[in-house]
Design a protein around this motif. Structure first.
Motif, PDB file in Angstrom:
ATOM      1  N   GLY A   7       5.118   2.218  -0.672  1.00 35.86           N
ATOM      2  CA  GLY A   7       5.641   2.262   0.692  1.00 35.86           C
ATOM      3  C   GLY A   7       5.826   3.680   1.196  1.00 35.86           C
ATOM      4  O   GLY A   7       5.536   3.984   2.366  1.00 35.86           O
ATOM      5  N   PRO A  15       6.105  -6.314   1.151  1.00 31.87           N
ATOM      6  CA  PRO A  15       5.755  -4.893   1.223  1.00 31.87           C
ATOM      7  C   PRO A  15       4.302  -4.637   1.591  1.00 31.87           C
ATOM      8  O   PRO A  15       3.938  -3.517   1.926  1.00 31.87           O
ATOM      9  CB  PRO A  15       6.078  -4.370  -0.182  1.00 31.87           C
ATOM     10  N   PHE A  72       7.812  -0.441   3.542  1.00 30.63           N
ATOM     11  CA  PHE A  72       9.130  -0.488   2.911  1.00 30.63           C
ATOM     12  C   PHE A  72       9.267   0.736   2.018  1.00 30.63           C
ATOM     13  O   PHE A  72       8.497   0.908   1.071  1.00 30.63           O
ATOM     14  CB  PHE A  72       9.263  -1.783   2.104  1.00 30.63           C
TER      15      PHE A  72
END
Length: 429
Positions: A313, A76, A81
């Motif tokens: 994210g 990530p 993400f």
């Protein structure tokens, strides 16, 4: 070098199995590790609502899928993400795109046509059971993509039409509102010709719809062993040569090195028993996914850790999405009501007292003086020249009161104060 932006949507229904890992998860993660890649991975949970109305299943599936991708190696910090539902710009752009998308285009979408065709074949109303979510699915997918302007979108062949529709919608929006500027990149569908399709327990494509899957992480090592034991093989006994062109070998080769694969094939031809072959397959797969399974179980035990990563994210995603959406809102006219530019007013011409010079038939030069309303205030005596008359006019214009020696006669009803007031008004202006 400019990085290549790639966007991948992850369906959030069901629990990932070994076929999902080999065919989609593993190659996507490997691609995200390339130095020139700028990858976006989003969990398409709004899309899941089209297919599933079980809240508990939606909730569980989102958790399992996020944990699976993270455990499988998705970084990530390297990629963006996020959950689709954590980026409100998606739904706003969805509406803006809906307003420029032709209904006829949506009528031709494969998912919608497939449903209407099935209804008609069953003798039902063509739109029976079809929601607007299903009908407008391609527009939401277009919003998912265009909000981040990726260059490539990896999809299966059944999704190519949606990318083509996305390009059409983007081009139309650019044409209507761009005024020479393109808001949206026209993305390209990326078809991976070599994507592995893992066979299931019965030799058909591994799929939940066939009930022939091998679990990836769920159920631990025991579930993996039990599933592999169910792989259909022939009745050849240990010691008898086996044909290596079988689905058990295909699964083995998805995890083996070339050397391991060659030895496994040779052992089967030499008479390796199916039981021992399956044992070797379990050991090979477990060596590959065992460490991932441990991480998966740790993540599932602490969903708050997954939530934190997804929120980070989402913040990264919105930092890109929000500025684009502001630009798009401006383009369609959804603008702040700022003060309009000041309009320069025309100067109003104010009427002033006036002097007028003239010459009569006696050859003399005269002048008179009227107030702003045109009322005659005084008339001069005659002058031998216009110059003499003009000098007195100039003297009176700069006077605050009527001089006592002025060669003038007041008009009827006019006082010296009336003349003085008019002269002051003239001087002030």
């Amino acid at each position: 070098m400019m990085s290549l932006r790639v966007l991948t949507g992850i369906t959030t229904t069901g629990t990932p199995h070994l076929g999902n890992y080999v065919g989609a998860i593993r190659p996507a993660i490997v691609a995200s590790q390339q130095p020139d890649s700028d990858c976006f991975f989003f969990m398409a949970d709004y899309h899941a609502l089209i297919k599933c109305d079980d809240p508990a299943r939606i909730e569980r599936s989102r958790l399992e899928i996020a944990a699976t991708w993270l455990a499988a190696g998705l970084d990530p910090e390297r990629v963006t993400f996020y959950r689709q539902s954590d980026v409100p710009e998606v739904t706003e752009l969805n509406w803006l795109l809906t307003c420029v998308t032709a209904k006829g285009q949506m009528n031709r979408a494969h998912a919608y046509k497939g449903s209407t065709d099935a209804n008609e074949a069953a003798g039902e109303d063509p739109d029976a059971g079809i929601t607007m979510g299903l009908f407008c699915y391609p527009i939401l997918m277009a919003a998912d993509i265009l909000l981040f302007n990726p260059h490539k979108v990896p999809v299966g062949r059944d999704q190519i039409q949606h990318i083509e529709m996305t390009r059409d919608v983007a081009a139309r929006f650019n044409h209507l509102f761009g005024q020479g500027k393109d808001f949206f990149v026209l993305p390209e569908a990326h078809i991976e010709e070599q994507v592995a399709t893992l066979p299931g327990l019965d030799g058909r494509k591994m799929s939940k719809s066939y009930d022939n899957t091998i679990p990836l992480f769920e159920g631990g090592a025991k579930a993996l062993k039990d599933a592999v034991a169910k792989i259909v093989t022939n009745s050849l006994l240990p010691g008898e040569p086996k044909d290596p062109e079988c689905h058990l070998v295909t699964i083995y080769e998805a995890f083996a090195t070339p050397e391991q694969a060659a030895k496994f094939r040779a052992d089967l031809v030499a008479g390796l028993g199916w039981g021992d072959a399956k044992k070797q397959l379990v050991e090979l797969i477990d060596a590959h996914i065992g460490p991932m399974r441990d991480k998966y179980q740790a993540l599932m035990a602490h969903p708050e850790q997954i939530e934190e990563l997804l929120q980070i994210g989402a913040a990264k995603a919105r930092a890109i999405a929000a500025p684009l959406l502001r630009t798009v809102r401006e383009a369609v006219g959804l603008r702040k009501m700022n003060a309009l530019p000041a309009v320069k007013e025309k100067a109003v011409k104010i009427a002033l007292p006036t002097f007028k010079q003239f010459r009569l038939e006696d050859g003399q030069f005269y002048f008179n003086f009227s107030d702003a309303a045109g009322r005659l205030l005084l008339t001069s005596s005659g002058f031998a020249s216009g110059k003499d008359a003009g000098q007195w006019v100039g003297r009176l214009k700069s006077a605050a009161a009527l001089p006592a020696d002025a060669p003038v006669a007041l008009a009827e009803g006019v006082t010296s104060d009336d003349v003085a007031a008019a002269l002051v008004a003239l001087t002030v202006e």
